[in-house]
Design a protein around this motif. Sequence first.
Motif, PDB file in Angstrom:
ATOM      1  N   VAL A  67       0.562  -1.489  -0.214  1.00  0.00           N
ATOM      2  CA  VAL A  67       0.000   0.115   0.046  1.00  0.00           C
ATOM      3  C   VAL A  67       0.834   1.230  -0.042  1.00  0.00           C
ATOM      4  CG1 VAL A  67      -1.590   1.151   1.414  1.00  0.00           C
ATOM      5  CG2 VAL A  67      -1.941  -1.097   1.185  1.00  0.00           C
ATOM      6  N   LEU A  68       1.688   1.271   0.874  1.00  0.00           N
ATOM      7  CA  LEU A  68       2.701   2.353   0.912  1.00  0.00           C
ATOM      8  C   LEU A  68       3.662   2.718  -0.350  1.00  0.00           C
ATOM      9  CD1 LEU A  68       4.148   2.146   4.374  1.00  0.00           C
ATOM     10  CD2 LEU A  68       2.442   3.769   3.604  1.00  0.00           C
ATOM     11  N   ALA A  69       3.916   1.545  -0.984  1.00  0.00           N
ATOM     12  CA  ALA A  69       4.459   1.608  -2.643  1.00  0.00           C
ATOM     13  C   ALA A  69       3.532   2.422  -3.425  1.00  0.00           C
ATOM     14  CB  ALA A  69       4.996   0.085  -2.908  1.00  0.00           C
ATOM     15  N   ALA A  70       2.328   1.744  -3.268  1.00  0.00           N
ATOM     16  CA  ALA A  70       1.410   2.216  -4.475  1.00  0.00           C
ATOM     17  C   ALA A  70       1.076   3.685  -4.104  1.00  0.00           C
ATOM     18  CB  ALA A  70       0.018   1.647  -4.053  1.00  0.00           C
ATOM     19  N   TRP A  71       1.242   4.272  -2.959  1.00  0.00           N
ATOM     20  CA  TRP A  71       0.816   5.777  -2.499  1.00  0.00           C
ATOM     21  C   TRP A  71       2.093   6.419  -3.242  1.00  0.00           C
ATOM     22  CZ3 TRP A  71      -2.817   8.803  -1.585  1.00  0.00           C
ATOM     23  CH2 TRP A  71      -3.942   8.489  -1.180  1.00  0.00           C
ATOM     24  N   ALA A  72       3.242   5.855  -2.855  1.00  0.00           N
ATOM     25  CA  ALA A  72       4.669   6.681  -3.325  1.00  0.00           C
ATOM     26  C   ALA A  72       4.307   6.741  -4.952  1.00  0.00           C
ATOM     27  CB  ALA A  72       5.929   5.890  -2.928  1.00  0.00           C
ATOM     28  N   VAL A  73       4.383   5.628  -5.596  1.00  0.00           N
ATOM     29  CA  VAL A  73       4.174   5.782  -7.071  1.00  0.00           C
ATOM     30  C   VAL A  73       3.096   6.765  -7.549  1.00  0.00           C
ATOM     31  CG1 VAL A  73       3.654   4.401  -9.076  1.00  0.00           C
ATOM     32  CG2 VAL A  73       5.392   3.380  -7.388  1.00  0.00           C
ATOM     33  N   GLY A  74       1.794   6.691  -7.019  1.00  0.00           N
ATOM     34  CA  GLY A  74       0.750   7.423  -7.353  1.00  0.00           C
ATOM     35  C   GLY A  74       0.984   8.744  -6.911  1.00  0.00           C
ATOM     36  N   GLY A  75       1.708   9.098  -5.749  1.00  0.00           N
ATOM     37  CA  GLY A  75       1.992  10.675  -5.670  1.00  0.00           C
ATOM     38  C   GLY A  75       3.258  11.078  -6.288  1.00  0.00           C
ATOM     39  N   LEU A  76       3.999  10.211  -7.063  1.00  0.00           N
ATOM     40  CA  LEU A  76       4.970  10.673  -7.922  1.00  0.00           C
ATOM     41  C   LEU A  76       4.488  10.957  -9.301  1.00  0.00           C
ATOM     42  CD1 LEU A  76       7.989  11.094  -8.648  1.00  0.00           C
ATOM     43  CD2 LEU A  76       8.132   8.789  -9.389  1.00  0.00           C
ATOM     44  N   VAL A  77       3.386  10.222  -9.662  1.00  0.00           N
ATOM     45  CA  VAL A  77       2.493  10.632 -10.857  1.00  0.00           C
ATOM     46  C   VAL A  77       1.960  11.798 -10.457  1.00  0.00           C
ATOM     47  CG1 VAL A  77       0.698  10.019 -12.278  1.00  0.00           C
ATOM     48  CG2 VAL A  77       2.379   8.345 -11.547  1.00  0.00           C
ATOM     49  N   LEU A  78       1.155  11.981  -9.558  1.00  0.00           N
ATOM     50  CA  LEU A  78       0.181  13.268  -9.304  1.00  0.00           C
ATOM     51  C   LEU A  78       1.628  14.540  -9.255  1.00  0.00           C
ATOM     52  CD1 LEU A  78      -1.965  12.206  -6.316  1.00  0.00           C
ATOM     53  CD2 LEU A  78      -2.772  13.099  -8.794  1.00  0.00           C
ATOM     54  N   CYS A  79       2.526  14.349  -8.591  1.00  0.00           N
ATOM     55  CA  CYS A  79       3.600  15.423  -8.500  1.00  0.00           C
ATOM     56  C   CYS A  79       3.940  15.880  -9.889  1.00  0.00           C
ATOM     57  CB  CYS A  79       4.511  14.822  -7.670  1.00  0.00           C
ATOM     58  SG  CYS A  79       6.116  16.099  -7.466  1.00  0.00           S
ATOM     59  N   THR A  80       4.326  15.094 -10.852  1.00  0.00           N
ATOM     60  CA  THR A  80       4.684  15.319 -12.218  1.00  0.00           C
ATOM     61  C   THR A  80       3.692  15.985 -13.019  1.00  0.00           C
ATOM     62  OG1 THR A  80       4.266  13.168 -12.968  1.00  0.00           O
ATOM     63  CG2 THR A  80       6.515  13.647 -12.039  1.00  0.00           C
ATOM     64  N   ARG A  81       2.512  15.786 -12.625  1.00  0.00           N
ATOM     65  CA  ARG A  81       1.433  16.161 -13.569  1.00  0.00           C
ATOM     66  C   ARG A  81       0.826  17.523 -13.070  1.00  0.00           C
ATOM     67  NH1 ARG A  81      -1.230  12.893 -17.335  1.00  0.00           N
ATOM     68  NH2 ARG A  81      -0.531  10.789 -17.219  1.00  0.00           N
ATOM     69  N   THR A  82       0.909  17.896 -11.706  1.00  0.00           N
ATOM     70  CA  THR A  82       0.388  18.828 -10.930  1.00  0.00           C
ATOM     71  C   THR A  82       1.439  19.983 -10.782  1.00  0.00           C
ATOM     72  OG1 THR A  82       0.200  17.879  -8.798  1.00  0.00           O
ATOM     73  CG2 THR A  82      -1.614  17.523  -9.922  1.00  0.00           C
ATOM     74  N   PHE A  83       2.712  19.848 -10.563  1.00  0.00           N
ATOM     75  CA  PHE A  83       3.571  20.842  -9.929  1.00  0.00           C
ATOM     76  C   PHE A  83       3.594  21.737 -11.060  1.00  0.00           C
ATOM     77  CE2 PHE A  83       8.006  22.661  -9.801  1.00  0.00           C
ATOM     78  CZ  PHE A  83       8.129  22.802  -8.551  1.00  0.00           C
ATOM     79  N   ARG A  84       3.536  23.229 -10.596  1.00  0.00           N
ATOM     80  CA  ARG A  84       3.749  24.440 -11.233  1.00  0.00           C
ATOM     81  C   ARG A  84       4.888  25.234 -10.506  1.00  0.00           C
ATOM     82  NH1 ARG A  84      -1.194  24.510  -9.701  1.00  0.00           N
ATOM     83  NH2 ARG A  84      -0.880  26.420  -8.596  1.00  0.00           N
TER      84      ARG A  84
END
Length: 264
Positions: A240-257
């Motif tokens: 679960v923690l690994a999935a959150w880390a991967v999902g967070g990385l995807v969100l980070c790359t898509r939302t960072f401004r």
Amino acid sequence: MNTLALGFDRTALELRMYSREKEAVFFSFLFPILLLSLFSVIFSSQFDDPGGMTAGQYFLPGMVAAGVVLTSFQTMALSVATERDDGTLKRLRSTPMPPVAYFLGKVGLVAVSSVTQMVLLLVVARLAFGVELPTSPDRWAVFAAVFLLGLVGGTVLGVAYSSLSTARSIGAVVIGPMLVLQFISGVYIGWDSVPGWLQQVAAVFPLKWIAQGMRSVFFPDGMASTEMAGSWETGRTLLVLAAWAVGGLVLCTRTFRWSKRGTV
């Protein structure tokens, strides 16, 4: 190598700036240590069974979990939102410094502050409150894995979360939900005291799994029966923690401004 060197320089700068922000240092760095000390003293009379768990041992896993999230998620969400709104990110983007060096600096800040806080927590627990730390290599391996995955997930999720609000309101947007999650995730109160439906809500978020992973490290094996599944679920926790880390990385790359909304 030049980018890596700049990343180290940026880490040193981030640490200096962080140390000057007294509120951030208190609420993200010292707060779990202070709470562990208070809870260990206040509730010591409720754990007076000879040979049983002490108050310090009971509350240590929750404070460790809170420390992981506060030094990663909360620190990143607050600092990145502030730097975006005051124009720091926009100015940095226009300099020759590689963008990777900025993120290396943030990662370095989280790594140094988190490890330092964790060492202090364990030292205070052991020396001030007599908490017996694990001696099994397997338990320390679980500790390292949960700690690392929690830090990675918290860091990238914090950067992504910073895009949800402005510097003026990010404090309330971050601290309010964080307080609720800490209460329902078994950080401040026993996990078996949390109502079942709130346990289900908490299980959606990584803090519950970090706290559960840390309980498996510091609690006796017999305490596993108080968990939702009646066991520590170490494999599931790491997944679960690994999935959150991967999902967070995807969100980070898509939302960072680099600049706030409405600016170029």
